[in-house]
Design a protein around this motif. Structure first.
Motif, PDB file in Angstrom:
ATOM      1  N   ILE A 105       0.816  -1.216   0.000  1.00  0.00           N
ATOM      2  CA  ILE A 105       0.000   0.000   0.000  1.00  0.00           C
ATOM      3  C   ILE A 105       0.847   1.262   0.000  1.00  0.00           C
ATOM      4  CG2 ILE A 105      -2.007  -1.100   1.036  1.00  0.00           C
ATOM      5  CD1 ILE A 105      -1.143   0.055   3.726  1.00  0.00           C
ATOM      6  N   GLY A 106       2.137   1.120  -0.196  1.00  0.00           N
ATOM      7  CA  GLY A 106       3.001   2.285  -0.343  1.00  0.00           C
ATOM      8  C   GLY A 106       3.631   2.764   0.940  1.00  0.00           C
ATOM      9  N   GLY A 107       3.655   1.954   1.971  1.00  0.00           N
ATOM     10  CA  GLY A 107       4.307   2.353   3.216  1.00  0.00           C
ATOM     11  C   GLY A 107       3.528   3.372   4.015  1.00  0.00           C
ATOM     12  N   VAL A 108       2.205   3.445   3.815  1.00  0.00           N
ATOM     13  CA  VAL A 108       1.377   4.401   4.536  1.00  0.00           C
ATOM     14  C   VAL A 108       1.196   3.920   5.971  1.00  0.00           C
ATOM     15  CG1 VAL A 108      -0.891   5.501   4.597  1.00  0.00           C
ATOM     16  CG2 VAL A 108       0.173   4.987   2.418  1.00  0.00           C
ATOM     17  N   GLY A 109       1.192   4.815   6.904  1.00  0.00           N
ATOM     18  CA  GLY A 109       0.924   4.462   8.289  1.00  0.00           C
ATOM     19  C   GLY A 109       2.157   4.470   9.166  1.00  0.00           C
ATOM     20  N   GLY A 110       3.315   4.726   8.620  1.00  0.00           N
ATOM     21  CA  GLY A 110       4.513   4.841   9.419  1.00  0.00           C
ATOM     22  C   GLY A 110       5.200   3.522   9.703  1.00  0.00           C
ATOM     23  N   TYR A 111       4.594   2.406   9.347  1.00  0.00           N
ATOM     24  CA  TYR A 111       5.240   1.126   9.578  1.00  0.00           C
ATOM     25  C   TYR A 111       6.073   0.770   8.356  1.00  0.00           C
ATOM     26  CZ  TYR A 111       6.105  -3.546  11.250  1.00  0.00           C
ATOM     27  OH  TYR A 111       6.724  -4.670  11.704  1.00  0.00           O
ATOM     28  N   GLY A 112       7.165   0.163   8.542  1.00  0.00           N
ATOM     29  CA  GLY A 112       7.996  -0.247   7.429  1.00  0.00           C
ATOM     30  C   GLY A 112       8.897   0.857   6.931  1.00  0.00           C
ATOM     31  N   ASP A 113       9.328   1.752   7.856  1.00  0.00           N
ATOM     32  CA  ASP A 113      10.239   2.827   7.460  1.00  0.00           C
ATOM     33  C   ASP A 113      11.664   2.321   7.267  1.00  0.00           C
ATOM     34  OD1 ASP A 113       8.194   4.616   7.512  1.00  0.00           O
ATOM     35  OD2 ASP A 113       8.581   5.276   9.563  1.00  0.00           O
ATOM     36  N   PHE A 114      11.880   1.055   7.494  1.00  0.00           N
ATOM     37  CA  PHE A 114      13.204   0.458   7.338  1.00  0.00           C
ATOM     38  C   PHE A 114      13.218  -0.397   6.080  1.00  0.00           C
ATOM     39  CE2 PHE A 114      10.464  -1.796  10.239  1.00  0.00           C
ATOM     40  CZ  PHE A 114      10.416  -3.073   9.709  1.00  0.00           C
ATOM     41  N   GLU A 115      14.392  -0.636   5.574  1.00  0.00           N
ATOM     42  CA  GLU A 115      14.563  -1.406   4.337  1.00  0.00           C
ATOM     43  C   GLU A 115      15.539  -2.552   4.592  1.00  0.00           C
ATOM     44  OE1 GLU A 115      12.921  -0.855   1.467  1.00  0.00           O
ATOM     45  OE2 GLU A 115      11.887   0.827   2.376  1.00  0.00           O
ATOM     46  N   PRO A 116      15.457  -3.615   3.800  1.00  0.00           N
ATOM     47  CA  PRO A 116      16.452  -4.684   3.905  1.00  0.00           C
ATOM     48  C   PRO A 116      17.849  -4.164   3.557  1.00  0.00           C
ATOM     49  CG  PRO A 116      14.541  -5.424   2.673  1.00  0.00           C
ATOM     50  CD  PRO A 116      14.378  -3.959   2.882  1.00  0.00           C
ATOM     51  N   ILE A 117      18.838  -4.667   4.251  1.00  0.00           N
ATOM     52  CA  ILE A 117      20.211  -4.213   4.059  1.00  0.00           C
ATOM     53  C   ILE A 117      20.997  -5.161   3.161  1.00  0.00           C
ATOM     54  CG2 ILE A 117      22.388  -3.734   5.255  1.00  0.00           C
ATOM     55  CD1 ILE A 117      20.714  -2.926   7.687  1.00  0.00           C
ATOM     56  N   THR A 118      20.801  -6.449   3.339  1.00  0.00           N
ATOM     57  CA  THR A 118      21.592  -7.431   2.588  1.00  0.00           C
ATOM     58  C   THR A 118      21.155  -7.475   1.128  1.00  0.00           C
ATOM     59  OG1 THR A 118      20.080  -9.250   3.067  1.00  0.00           O
ATOM     60  CG2 THR A 118      21.856  -8.859   4.651  1.00  0.00           C
ATOM     61  N   PHE A 119      22.036  -7.999   0.290  1.00  0.00           N
ATOM     62  CA  PHE A 119      21.730  -8.095  -1.135  1.00  0.00           C
ATOM     63  C   PHE A 119      20.506  -8.982  -1.371  1.00  0.00           C
ATOM     64  CE2 PHE A 119      22.179 -10.587  -5.074  1.00  0.00           C
ATOM     65  CZ  PHE A 119      22.047  -9.563  -5.994  1.00  0.00           C
ATOM     66  N   TRP A 120      20.484 -10.169  -0.770  1.00  0.00           N
ATOM     67  CA  TRP A 120      19.352 -11.081  -0.984  1.00  0.00           C
ATOM     68  C   TRP A 120      18.070 -10.546  -0.356  1.00  0.00           C
ATOM     69  CZ3 TRP A 120      19.700 -14.018  -4.858  1.00  0.00           C
ATOM     70  CH2 TRP A 120      20.928 -14.515  -5.255  1.00  0.00           C
ATOM     71  N   GLY A 121      18.192  -9.787   0.724  1.00  0.00           N
ATOM     72  CA  GLY A 121      17.022  -9.128   1.299  1.00  0.00           C
ATOM     73  C   GLY A 121      16.442  -8.096   0.348  1.00  0.00           C
ATOM     74  N   GLN A 122      17.330  -7.367  -0.325  1.00  0.00           N
ATOM     75  CA  GLN A 122      16.864  -6.387  -1.307  1.00  0.00           C
ATOM     76  C   GLN A 122      16.227  -7.073  -2.511  1.00  0.00           C
ATOM     77  OE1 GLN A 122      20.406  -4.102  -1.968  1.00  0.00           O
ATOM     78  NE2 GLN A 122      20.089  -2.837  -0.138  1.00  0.00           N
ATOM     79  N   VAL A 123      16.765  -8.226  -2.887  1.00  0.00           N
ATOM     80  CA  VAL A 123      16.159  -8.996  -3.980  1.00  0.00           C
ATOM     81  C   VAL A 123      14.750  -9.428  -3.587  1.00  0.00           C
ATOM     82  CG1 VAL A 123      16.297 -11.162  -5.285  1.00  0.00           C
ATOM     83  CG2 VAL A 123      18.345  -9.756  -4.994  1.00  0.00           C
TER      84      VAL A 123
END
Length: 166
Positions: free
Chosen positions: A74-92
């Protein structure tokens, strides 16, 4: 007043077309949503196992990874999920979750579009059948023999004798 407007929609052909298309494609829509939820759960579990060792605060359990995936839909609405995966496979995995978010809206839109096409074809075939029925009824409604010959010619039965035609 809103409910009155919705009741008024019963008499509109376009709303009936939409409702019938969704009703006829209901099983396909439910199946596509089940596939999306199943894939989201699987991808969230994989994302948890990849990112938990690097970010234990953000990806503390599979439910956190699942909620993160849903927030990305839903586009990151609501303030949850302000963090992103750091590792390469996490980004994949996050990229695949993003593509799945696109499919979440594109697949049902295609299914409903196919339902519209089927409904329109059904309406056209019904109209064609009504026209053919009227033509057949008019052919066999005649008072004189000359009219009967014209009718036979009209439907392409001019070579068939009267007894055979009956």
């Amino acid at each position: 007043r809103l409910f009155r407007l919705m009741k008024f929609g019963r008499y509109m052909k376009s709303q009936n077309l939409v409702v019938n298309a969704i009703k006829n494609k209901g099983k396909e829509l439910i199946l596509s949503m089940q596939v999306v939820v199943f894939l989201t759960v699987i991808l969230s579990a994989i994302l948890y196992h990849i990112e938990n060792s690097v970010q234990p605060d953000n990806f503390g359990d599979i439910i956190d990874a699942f909620v993160w995936s849903l927030s990305k839909f839903i586009g990151g609405v609501g303030g949850y999920g302000d963090f992103e995966p750091i590792t390469f496979w996490g980004q994949v995995m996050a990229t695949i979750v993003g593509l799945l978010g696109i499919a979440l809206f594109a697949v049902p839109a295609g299914i409903i579009g196919a339902g519209f096409v089927e409904e329109i074809e059904t309406i056209k075939s019904d109209e064609d059948l009504v026209e053919k029925n009227k033509l057949l009824l008019s052919v066999f409604n005649f008072e004189h023999m000359a009219r009967a010959k014209q009718s036979k010619k009209k439907i392409g039965l001019e070579n068939i004798r009267r007894r055979k035609r009956k």
